[in-house]
Design an enzyme around this catalytic site. Structure first.
Site, PDB file in Angstrom:
ATOM      1  N   TYR A  80       0.820  -1.237   0.000  1.00 29.25           N
ATOM      2  CA  TYR A  80       0.000   0.000   0.000  1.00 29.25           C
ATOM      3  C   TYR A  80       0.845   1.274   0.000  1.00 29.25           C
ATOM      4  O   TYR A  80       0.297   2.364  -0.102  1.00 29.25           O
ATOM      5  CB  TYR A  80      -0.913   0.076   1.231  1.00 29.25           C
ATOM      6  CG  TYR A  80      -1.845  -1.076   1.447  1.00 29.25           C
ATOM      7  CD1 TYR A  80      -2.128  -1.990   0.437  1.00 29.25           C
ATOM      8  CD2 TYR A  80      -2.464  -1.264   2.674  1.00 29.25           C
ATOM      9  CE1 TYR A  80      -2.979  -3.050   0.659  1.00 29.25           C
ATOM     10  CE2 TYR A  80      -3.327  -2.315   2.897  1.00 29.25           C
ATOM     11  CZ  TYR A  80      -3.569  -3.216   1.886  1.00 29.25           C
ATOM     12  OH  TYR A  80      -4.413  -4.262   2.115  1.00 29.25           O
ATOM     13  N   HIS A  91       0.195 -11.886   2.681  1.00 24.33           N
ATOM     14  CA  HIS A  91      -0.873 -11.117   2.013  1.00 24.33           C
ATOM     15  C   HIS A  91      -1.759 -11.990   1.106  1.00 24.33           C
ATOM     16  O   HIS A  91      -2.974 -11.921   1.157  1.00 24.33           O
ATOM     17  CB  HIS A  91      -0.234  -9.972   1.207  1.00 24.33           C
ATOM     18  CG  HIS A  91      -1.165  -8.843   0.919  1.00 24.33           C
ATOM     19  ND1 HIS A  91      -0.760  -7.530   0.873  1.00 24.33           N
ATOM     20  CD2 HIS A  91      -2.494  -8.806   0.659  1.00 24.33           C
ATOM     21  CE1 HIS A  91      -1.789  -6.755   0.598  1.00 24.33           C
ATOM     22  NE2 HIS A  91      -2.858  -7.507   0.457  1.00 24.33           N
TER      23      HIS A  91
HETATM   24  N1  LIG Z   1      -5.765  -8.529   2.562  1.00 25.91           N
HETATM   25  C1  LIG Z   1      -6.148  -8.078   1.374  1.00 25.91           C
HETATM   26  O1  LIG Z   1      -5.910  -8.709   0.346  1.00 25.91           O
HETATM   27  C2  LIG Z   1      -6.871  -6.796   1.280  1.00 25.91           C
HETATM   28  C3  LIG Z   1      -6.917  -5.965   2.376  1.00 25.91           C
HETATM   29  N2  LIG Z   1      -7.587  -4.760   2.326  1.00 25.91           N
HETATM   30  C4  LIG Z   1      -7.620  -3.953   3.569  1.00 25.91           C
HETATM   31  O2  LIG Z   1      -8.995  -3.730   3.901  1.00 25.91           O
HETATM   32  C5  LIG Z   1      -9.213  -2.326   4.015  1.00 25.91           C
HETATM   33  C6  LIG Z   1     -10.639  -1.960   3.672  1.00 25.91           C
HETATM   34  O3  LIG Z   1     -10.966  -2.334   2.349  1.00 25.91           O
HETATM   35  P1  LIG Z   1     -11.142  -1.272   1.149  1.00 25.91           P
HETATM   36  O4  LIG Z   1     -10.865  -2.014  -0.101  1.00 25.91           O
HETATM   37  O5  LIG Z   1     -10.355  -0.078   1.432  1.00 25.91           O
HETATM   38  O6  LIG Z   1     -12.703  -0.977   1.111  1.00 25.91           O
HETATM   39  P2  LIG Z   1     -13.857  -0.556   2.160  1.00 25.91           P
HETATM   40  O7  LIG Z   1     -14.960  -1.547   2.005  1.00 25.91           O
HETATM   41  O8  LIG Z   1     -13.310  -0.291   3.479  1.00 25.91           O
HETATM   42  O9  LIG Z   1     -14.402   0.775   1.501  1.00 25.91           O
HETATM   43  C7  LIG Z   1     -13.679   1.977   1.474  1.00 25.91           C
HETATM   44  C8  LIG Z   1     -14.530   2.987   0.720  1.00 25.91           C
HETATM   45  O10 LIG Z   1     -15.746   3.204   1.435  1.00 25.91           O
HETATM   46  C9  LIG Z   1     -15.903   4.587   1.736  1.00 25.91           C
HETATM   47  N3  LIG Z   1     -16.498   4.661   3.079  1.00 25.91           N
HETATM   48  C10 LIG Z   1     -15.921   4.415   4.279  1.00 25.91           C
HETATM   49  N4  LIG Z   1     -16.802   4.572   5.276  1.00 25.91           N
HETATM   50  C11 LIG Z   1     -17.983   4.908   4.699  1.00 25.91           C
HETATM   51  C12 LIG Z   1     -19.280   5.199   5.216  1.00 25.91           C
HETATM   52  N5  LIG Z   1     -19.535   5.149   6.518  1.00 25.91           N
HETATM   53  N6  LIG Z   1     -20.264   5.508   4.328  1.00 25.91           N
HETATM   54  C13 LIG Z   1     -20.012   5.548   2.995  1.00 25.91           C
HETATM   55  N7  LIG Z   1     -18.803   5.297   2.447  1.00 25.91           N
HETATM   56  C14 LIG Z   1     -17.803   4.964   3.297  1.00 25.91           C
HETATM   57  C15 LIG Z   1     -14.499   5.166   1.705  1.00 25.91           C
HETATM   58  O11 LIG Z   1     -14.549   6.524   1.347  1.00 25.91           O
HETATM   59  P3  LIG Z   1     -13.969   7.678   2.319  1.00 25.91           P
HETATM   60  O12 LIG Z   1     -12.502   7.449   2.440  1.00 25.91           O
HETATM   61  O13 LIG Z   1     -14.332   8.928   1.608  1.00 25.91           O
HETATM   62  O14 LIG Z   1     -14.684   7.528   3.631  1.00 25.91           O
HETATM   63  C16 LIG Z   1     -13.857   4.328   0.603  1.00 25.91           C
HETATM   64  O15 LIG Z   1     -14.185   4.856  -0.670  1.00 25.91           O
HETATM   65  C17 LIG Z   1      -8.162  -1.730   3.083  1.00 25.91           C
HETATM   66  O16 LIG Z   1      -8.013  -0.352   3.253  1.00 25.91           O
HETATM   67  C18 LIG Z   1      -6.980  -2.572   3.420  1.00 25.91           C
HETATM   68  O17 LIG Z   1      -6.403  -2.145   4.641  1.00 25.91           O
HETATM   69  C19 LIG Z   1      -8.247  -4.388   1.183  1.00 25.91           C
HETATM   70  C20 LIG Z   1      -8.219  -5.176   0.055  1.00 25.91           C
HETATM   71  C21 LIG Z   1      -7.521  -6.442   0.001  1.00 25.91           C
HETATM   72  O1  LIG Z   2      -5.536  -4.012  -1.133  1.00 25.40           O
HETATM   73  C1  LIG Z   2      -5.033  -5.135  -1.021  1.00 25.40           C
HETATM   74  O2  LIG Z   2      -4.682  -5.588   0.077  1.00 25.40           O
HETATM   75  C2  LIG Z   2      -4.850  -5.983  -2.192  1.00 25.40           C
HETATM   76  O3  LIG Z   2      -4.475  -7.094  -2.023  1.00 25.40           O
HETATM   77  C3  LIG Z   2      -5.085  -5.518  -3.586  1.00 25.40           C
HETATM   78  O4  LIG Z   2      -5.184  -6.611  -4.420  1.00 25.40           O
HETATM   79  C4  LIG Z   2      -6.285  -4.693  -3.783  1.00 25.40           C
HETATM   80  O5  LIG Z   2      -7.355  -5.462  -3.306  1.00 25.40           O
HETATM   81  C5  LIG Z   2      -6.491  -4.309  -5.200  1.00 25.40           C
HETATM   82  O6  LIG Z   2      -7.575  -4.380  -5.635  1.00 25.40           O
HETATM   83  C6  LIG Z   2      -5.391  -3.843  -6.059  1.00 25.40           C
HETATM   84  O7  LIG Z   2      -5.870  -3.561  -7.334  1.00 25.40           O
END
Ligand SMILES: NC(=O)C1=CN([C@@H]2O[C@H](COP(=O)(O)OP(=O)(O)OC[C@H]3O[C@@H](n4cnc5c(N)ncnc54)[C@H](OP(=O)(O)O)[C@@H]3O)[C@@H](O)[C@H]2O)C=CC1
Ligand SMILES: O=C(O)C(=O)[C@@H](O)[C@H](O)C(=O)CO
Length: 279
Positions: A50, A108
């Site tokens: 990230y 991851h």
């Molecule tokens: N292990 C893995 O492979 C992965 C891990 N992750 C982790 O999981 C975390 C969360 O997942 P992520 O993909 O970011 O998606 P989320 O489901 O957390 O959604 C984030 C989005 O939702 C919006 N949002 C947040 N709170 C609200 C609310 N109360 N009402 C409306 N909209 C809202 C945010 O906008 P705003 O910022 O404007 O609030 C942002 O656009 C990541 O940040 C990361 O740390 C993610 C993907 C893969």
């Molecule tokens: O955000 C993470 O942790 C990921 O593993 C990424 O794959 C992320 O979900 C992604 O969509 C990148 O395009």
């Protein structure tokens, strides 16, 4: 807001909700993480992938809150699954964050076609012995990947962090994690703010409980025994997202949200058996 904890299978505690930091970066990112910390977040989820490890560490230092109060998670990128590389990467990540240890460190993605995740798991076990991580776990692991690392090393992960939201509810994998005494964390718990939040079932519950749609979905996660890590760089969203411990959905309402599940509900079609990380 004081966030309650849960117990991991190694005796450590983990907050029931955390902050995701995917796409929170740079100077403004420090302020965004800091506002979440000031609002009570202690579980901070980052990853080498990230490019946010440095700013999360900096926000922790600027908060003035003792390191021991935080629960910091980072994750091993796929290109470092070889045992020696993994151990070096964990140390490099700690330097980037300016921390001496991780509370939780995860593999991851399993990348089963490359097939090195058992080596990577052995490196995490060593890192724990060396005091570089308090707890170790995995992300995006399917039951066969879990069984392989447990059988080959005798060490069970504390957490499996997987994609979960109302379009992809992961009923089976939740049960498989539970069977192995592994807690489940939900990534993209709000479906990245997609149309889930406009679904009638969710908006009706929002009206009934006088909670916003995000709070309804996050409460659904918590009542299913899942730890959500919503990302938000918006102060109001950050605050609202933790204010979910003063109401309960009924089991019928949980089932109604479960019924939003779709066979092709993943946000980006990231199947852990095929998904290759982005670098
Ligand atoms: N292990 C893995 O492979 C992965 C891990 N992750 C982790 O999981 C975390 C969360 O997942 P992520 O993909 O970011 O998606 P989320 O489901 O957390 O959604 C984030 C989005 O939702 C919006 N949002 C947040 N709170 C609200 C609310 N109360 N009402 C409306 N909209 C809202 C945010 O906008 P705003 O910022 O404007 O609030 C942002 O656009 C990541 O940040 C990361 O740390 C993610 C993907 C893969
Ligand atoms: O955000 C993470 O942790 C990921 O593993 C990424 O794959 C992320 O979900 C992604 O969509 C990148 O395009």
């Amino acid at each position: 807001m004081k966030i309650p904890n849960r117990l991991l299978n190694d005796g450590h505690l983990i907050p029931k909700i955390g902050l995701g930091t995917y796409q929170i970066r740079g100077g403004q990112g420090i302020d965004q993480v800091l506002s979440a910390i000031q609002d009570g977040y202690r579980l901070l989820d980052t990853s080498t992938n990230y490019d946010s490890e440095g700013i999360v560490g900096e926000a922790i230092r600027r908060s003035g809150i003792p390191r021991s109060e935080f629960f910091v998670t980072s994750k091993l990128p796929g290109k470092y699954h070889h045992y020696d590389d993994a151990l070096l990467m964990i140390q490099e990540s700690l330097c980037r964050m300016g921390l001496e240890y991780f509370d939780l460190y995860l593999i991851h993605w399993p990348l089963p076609k490359i097939g090195l995740y058992v080596q990577a798991w052995r490196a995490l076990i060593t890192a724990k012995k060396l005091g570089l991580c308090r707890s170790i776990g995995v992300s995006n692991f399917e039951p066969e990947h879990l069984d392989k690392i447990i059988t080959e090393t005798g060490v069970t992960p504390v957490i499996n962090q997987i994609e979960i939201h109302p379009y992809w509810i992961q009923k089976k994998l939740l049960r498989e994690n539970e069977k192995r005494n592994i807690l489940t964390e939900a990534w993209s718990p709000l479906g990245r703010g997609n149309s889930i939040l406009q679904e009638k079932i969710i908006t009706d519950l929002s009206e009934k409980y006088q909670k916003n749609v995000g709070q309804i979905v996050l409460r659904w996660h918590v009542q299913r025994g899942v730890i959500p890590i919503p990302k938000s760089s918006n102060l109001n969203h950050q605050r609202e997202n933790t204010d979910i411990f003063d109401f309960s959905l009924t089991s019928k309402e949980i089932d109604a949200i479960n019924s939003l599940s779709k066979p092709t509900g993943r946000i980006d079609n990231q199947d852990p058996n095929n998904y290759e990380e982005f670098d």
